[in-house]
Design a protein around this motif. Structure first.
Motif, PDB file in Angstrom:
ATOM      1  N   VAL A 234      10.860   4.214   2.929  1.00 36.75           N
ATOM      2  CA  VAL A 234       9.926   3.905   4.015  1.00 36.75           C
ATOM      3  C   VAL A 234       8.798   4.930   4.043  1.00 36.75           C
ATOM      4  O   VAL A 234       7.610   4.571   4.137  1.00 36.75           O
ATOM      5  N   LEU A 235       9.138   6.201   3.966  1.00 33.22           N
ATOM      6  CA  LEU A 235       8.116   7.243   4.049  1.00 33.22           C
ATOM      7  C   LEU A 235       7.235   7.253   2.796  1.00 33.22           C
ATOM      8  O   LEU A 235       6.044   7.570   2.880  1.00 33.22           O
ATOM      9  N   ARG A 236       7.799   6.911   1.651  1.00 30.59           N
ATOM     10  CA  ARG A 236       6.999   6.862   0.429  1.00 30.59           C
ATOM     11  C   ARG A 236       5.986   5.714   0.492  1.00 30.59           C
ATOM     12  O   ARG A 236       4.837   5.855   0.086  1.00 30.59           O
ATOM     13  N   HIS A 237       6.401   4.580   1.019  1.00 26.31           N
ATOM     14  CA  HIS A 237       5.512   3.423   1.081  1.00 26.31           C
ATOM     15  C   HIS A 237       4.410   3.596   2.126  1.00 26.31           C
ATOM     16  O   HIS A 237       3.264   3.218   1.885  1.00 26.31           O
ATOM     17  N   PHE A 238       4.765   4.167   3.282  1.00 24.30           N
ATOM     18  CA  PHE A 238       3.836   4.129   4.411  1.00 24.30           C
ATOM     19  C   PHE A 238       3.314   5.489   4.843  1.00 24.30           C
ATOM     20  O   PHE A 238       2.377   5.566   5.625  1.00 24.30           O
ATOM     21  N   GLY A 239       3.894   6.565   4.365  1.00 27.66           N
ATOM     22  CA  GLY A 239       3.362   7.899   4.612  1.00 27.66           C
ATOM     23  C   GLY A 239       3.031   8.178   6.058  1.00 27.66           C
ATOM     24  O   GLY A 239       3.855   7.989   6.962  1.00 27.66           O
TER      25      GLY A 239
ATOM     26  N   ARG B 115       0.838  -1.193   0.000  1.00 26.41           N
ATOM     27  CA  ARG B 115       0.000   0.000   0.000  1.00 26.41           C
ATOM     28  C   ARG B 115       0.874   1.244   0.000  1.00 26.41           C
ATOM     29  O   ARG B 115       1.872   1.330   0.695  1.00 26.41           O
ATOM     30  N   ARG B 116       0.481   2.224  -0.745  1.00 28.09           N
ATOM     31  CA  ARG B 116       1.196   3.502  -0.756  1.00 28.09           C
ATOM     32  C   ARG B 116       0.263   4.593  -0.267  1.00 28.09           C
ATOM     33  O   ARG B 116      -0.903   4.632  -0.624  1.00 28.09           O
ATOM     34  N   THR B 117       0.800   5.463   0.538  1.00 28.73           N
ATOM     35  CA  THR B 117       0.010   6.567   1.060  1.00 28.73           C
ATOM     36  C   THR B 117       0.702   7.868   0.691  1.00 28.73           C
ATOM     37  O   THR B 117       1.771   7.872   0.098  1.00 28.73           O
ATOM     38  N   SER B 118       0.090   8.978   1.043  1.00 26.08           N
ATOM     39  CA  SER B 118       0.678  10.269   0.710  1.00 26.08           C
ATOM     40  C   SER B 118       2.035  10.420   1.385  1.00 26.08           C
ATOM     41  O   SER B 118       2.216  10.059   2.535  1.00 26.08           O
ATOM     42  N   MET B 119       2.986  10.947   0.629  1.00 25.86           N
ATOM     43  CA  MET B 119       4.357  11.111   1.111  1.00 25.86           C
ATOM     44  C   MET B 119       4.406  12.098   2.258  1.00 25.86           C
ATOM     45  O   MET B 119       3.741  13.141   2.238  1.00 25.86           O
ATOM     46  N   ILE B 120       5.184  11.763   3.281  1.00 28.53           N
ATOM     47  CA  ILE B 120       5.414  12.678   4.392  1.00 28.53           C
ATOM     48  C   ILE B 120       6.905  12.984   4.429  1.00 28.53           C
ATOM     49  O   ILE B 120       7.748  12.114   4.163  1.00 28.53           O
ATOM     50  N   LEU B 121       7.265  14.213   4.729  1.00 24.72           N
ATOM     51  CA  LEU B 121       8.665  14.614   4.760  1.00 24.72           C
ATOM     52  C   LEU B 121       9.274  14.306   6.121  1.00 24.72           C
ATOM     53  O   LEU B 121       8.582  14.354   7.150  1.00 24.72           O
ATOM     54  N   PRO B 122      10.585  13.990   6.175  1.00 23.89           N
ATOM     55  CA  PRO B 122      11.221  13.664   7.453  1.00 23.89           C
ATOM     56  C   PRO B 122      11.034  14.738   8.522  1.00 23.89           C
ATOM     57  O   PRO B 122      10.826  14.439   9.691  1.00 23.89           O
ATOM     58  N   GLY B 123      11.109  16.006   8.117  1.00 25.44           N
ATOM     59  CA  GLY B 123      10.964  17.090   9.078  1.00 25.44           C
ATOM     60  C   GLY B 123       9.568  17.234   9.645  1.00 25.44           C
ATOM     61  O   GLY B 123       9.354  17.943  10.628  1.00 25.44           O
ATOM     62  N   GLU B 124       8.581  16.562   9.019  1.00 26.65           N
ATOM     63  CA  GLU B 124       7.197  16.616   9.491  1.00 26.65           C
ATOM     64  C   GLU B 124       6.881  15.523  10.502  1.00 26.65           C
ATOM     65  O   GLU B 124       5.794  15.502  11.071  1.00 26.65           O
ATOM     66  N   LEU B 125       7.826  14.612  10.723  1.00 24.99           N
ATOM     67  CA  LEU B 125       7.593  13.508  11.642  1.00 24.99           C
ATOM     68  C   LEU B 125       7.512  14.010  13.084  1.00 24.99           C
ATOM     69  O   LEU B 125       8.238  14.919  13.490  1.00 24.99           O
ATOM     70  N   LYS B 126       6.663  13.379  13.845  1.00 23.09           N
ATOM     71  CA  LYS B 126       6.484  13.760  15.249  1.00 23.09           C
ATOM     72  C   LYS B 126       7.704  13.403  16.088  1.00 23.09           C
ATOM     73  O   LYS B 126       8.089  14.136  16.998  1.00 23.09           O
ATOM     74  N   TYR B 127       8.318  12.260  15.769  1.00 21.43           N
ATOM     75  CA  TYR B 127       9.462  11.776  16.556  1.00 21.43           C
ATOM     76  C   TYR B 127      10.687  11.600  15.663  1.00 21.43           C
ATOM     77  O   TYR B 127      10.620  11.009  14.588  1.00 21.43           O
ATOM     78  N   ARG B 128      11.821  12.080  16.163  1.00 26.55           N
ATOM     79  CA  ARG B 128      13.112  11.872  15.538  1.00 26.55           C
ATOM     80  C   ARG B 128      14.068  11.534  16.669  1.00 26.55           C
ATOM     81  O   ARG B 128      14.708  12.418  17.240  1.00 26.55           O
ATOM     82  N   THR B 129      14.105  10.255  17.015  1.00 28.40           N
ATOM     83  CA  THR B 129      14.856   9.814  18.181  1.00 28.40           C
ATOM     84  C   THR B 129      16.233   9.310  17.759  1.00 28.40           C
ATOM     85  O   THR B 129      16.414   8.824  16.645  1.00 28.40           O
ATOM     86  N   ILE B 130      17.192   9.418  18.681  1.00 28.34           N
ATOM     87  CA  ILE B 130      18.569   9.023  18.381  1.00 28.34           C
ATOM     88  C   ILE B 130      19.097   8.149  19.515  1.00 28.34           C
ATOM     89  O   ILE B 130      18.997   8.517  20.689  1.00 28.34           O
ATOM     90  N   GLU B 131      19.685   7.001  19.156  1.00 26.84           N
ATOM     91  CA  GLU B 131      20.322   6.165  20.162  1.00 26.84           C
ATOM     92  C   GLU B 131      21.611   6.827  20.641  1.00 26.84           C
ATOM     93  O   GLU B 131      22.420   7.290  19.849  1.00 26.84           O
TER      94      GLU B 131
END
Length: 289
Positions: A260-265, A3-19
């Motif tokens: 990943v973002l293109r496939h799952f938006g 399934r493909r959904t509308s593209m979301i940009l990395p900067g629009e993500l709610k979480y950007r976590t770093i180990e």
């Protein structure tokens, strides 16, 4: 087909976590402002015991208690405390959680910038192997933590969509986990299984930053999949061929994230970056979002 959904940009993500790692400690304040949301001290796989070369080289075992590294001086003021369920009984887990939220014996403080743990990432302990006689499972730990924290969005768990067997995802969500951090989506199976994950939870996608083909294979061996199986997967073989042909690590990471973002938006709520020593690509990825 996926399934493909509308593209979301990395900067629009709610979480950007770093180990967290030794190398990240040296560059954390070079991160672009607001580029990352949380720092996470990882729990190492049982196959990498304390004192091993990987632990000594990559991870700082004192980082979680080294409060100044998560202080107001950091550009990433929120932190996530990792809970290794199999290492705890009910009493030790309760103490760890209360310490994490800054409650101690006086009750929990409100969460917020630099006031303690924003979330708890619970992993390990679903199998009796490697657990002490009183060790908890992930599901048991989530239930205990749920009664200790305020809010419905403070507990995360992990899942490996590459694995053939079940990862008790539904049981973790039913117990009170609001978010799921996945292992890297390296295989065709991982993409198919993630597509079937239930709506309603927040999903944060594991994003490794291998600097070479050797690094890519290193990450593959950490998954709950037999090495021969993942190395034979067509999608993973494509990743290996990219490095064999001289592709750069930054372009590989950018392509992985983009795919990943293109496939799952909008099904993706965040990316969980795992740089180990490759902080150069991390800085570039977070700069150009």
């Amino acid at each position: 087909s996926l399934r493909r959904t509308s593209m979301i940009l990395p900067g629009e993500l709610k979480y950007r976590t770093i180990e967290w790692s030794k190398n990240l400690a040296s560059i954390v304040n070079l991160l672009p402002p607001a580029a990352a949301s949380h720092l996470v001290l990882p729990d190492l796989p049982e196959s990498l015991p304390t004192g091993s070369e990987v632990v000594e080289r990559y991870y700082d075992a004192t980082a979680q208690s080294d409060d100044h590294r998560f202080s107001r001086r950091s550009r990433v003021p929120f932190r996530i405390v990792t809970i290794a369920a199999c290492l705890h009984d009910r009493d030790s887990l309760t103490r760890t959680v209360l310490d994490g939220i800054g409650g101690g014996g006086n009750g929990p403080r409100p969460r917020g910038r630099c006031s303690g743990a924003d979330k708890f990432l619970v992993l390990g302990g679903n199998s009796k192997s490697g657990r002490g006689p009183d060790g908890l499972t992930t599901v048991e730990s989530i239930g205990i933590i749920r009664k200790l924290v305020d809010g419905d969005d403070r507990i995360w768990a992990v899942a490996d969509p590459n694995a053939q067997g079940g990862d008790r995802l539904l049981a973790k969500l039913d117990a009170g986990a609001s978010g799921i951090v996945t292992q890297p989506l390296f295989t065709h199976r991982a993409f198919r299984r993630f597509e079937s994950y239930p709506e309603g939870a927040e999903y944060i996608i594991g994003t490794p930053l291998p600097a070479s083909l050797k690094g890519l294979v290193f990450w593959a061996k950490l998954l709950n999949v037999h090495p021969s199986e993942i190395l034979a997967d067509e999608l993973f073989d494509g990743h290996m061929n990219y490095f064999r042909k001289g592709g750069t690590s930054y372009e590989w990471a950018s392509s992985y994230r983009r795919d990943v973002l293109r496939h799952f938006g909008s099904r993706v709520h965040g990316m969980h970056y795992m740089p180990l020593t490759n902080t150069a690509d991390l800085l570039s990825l977070l700069k150009f979002t």
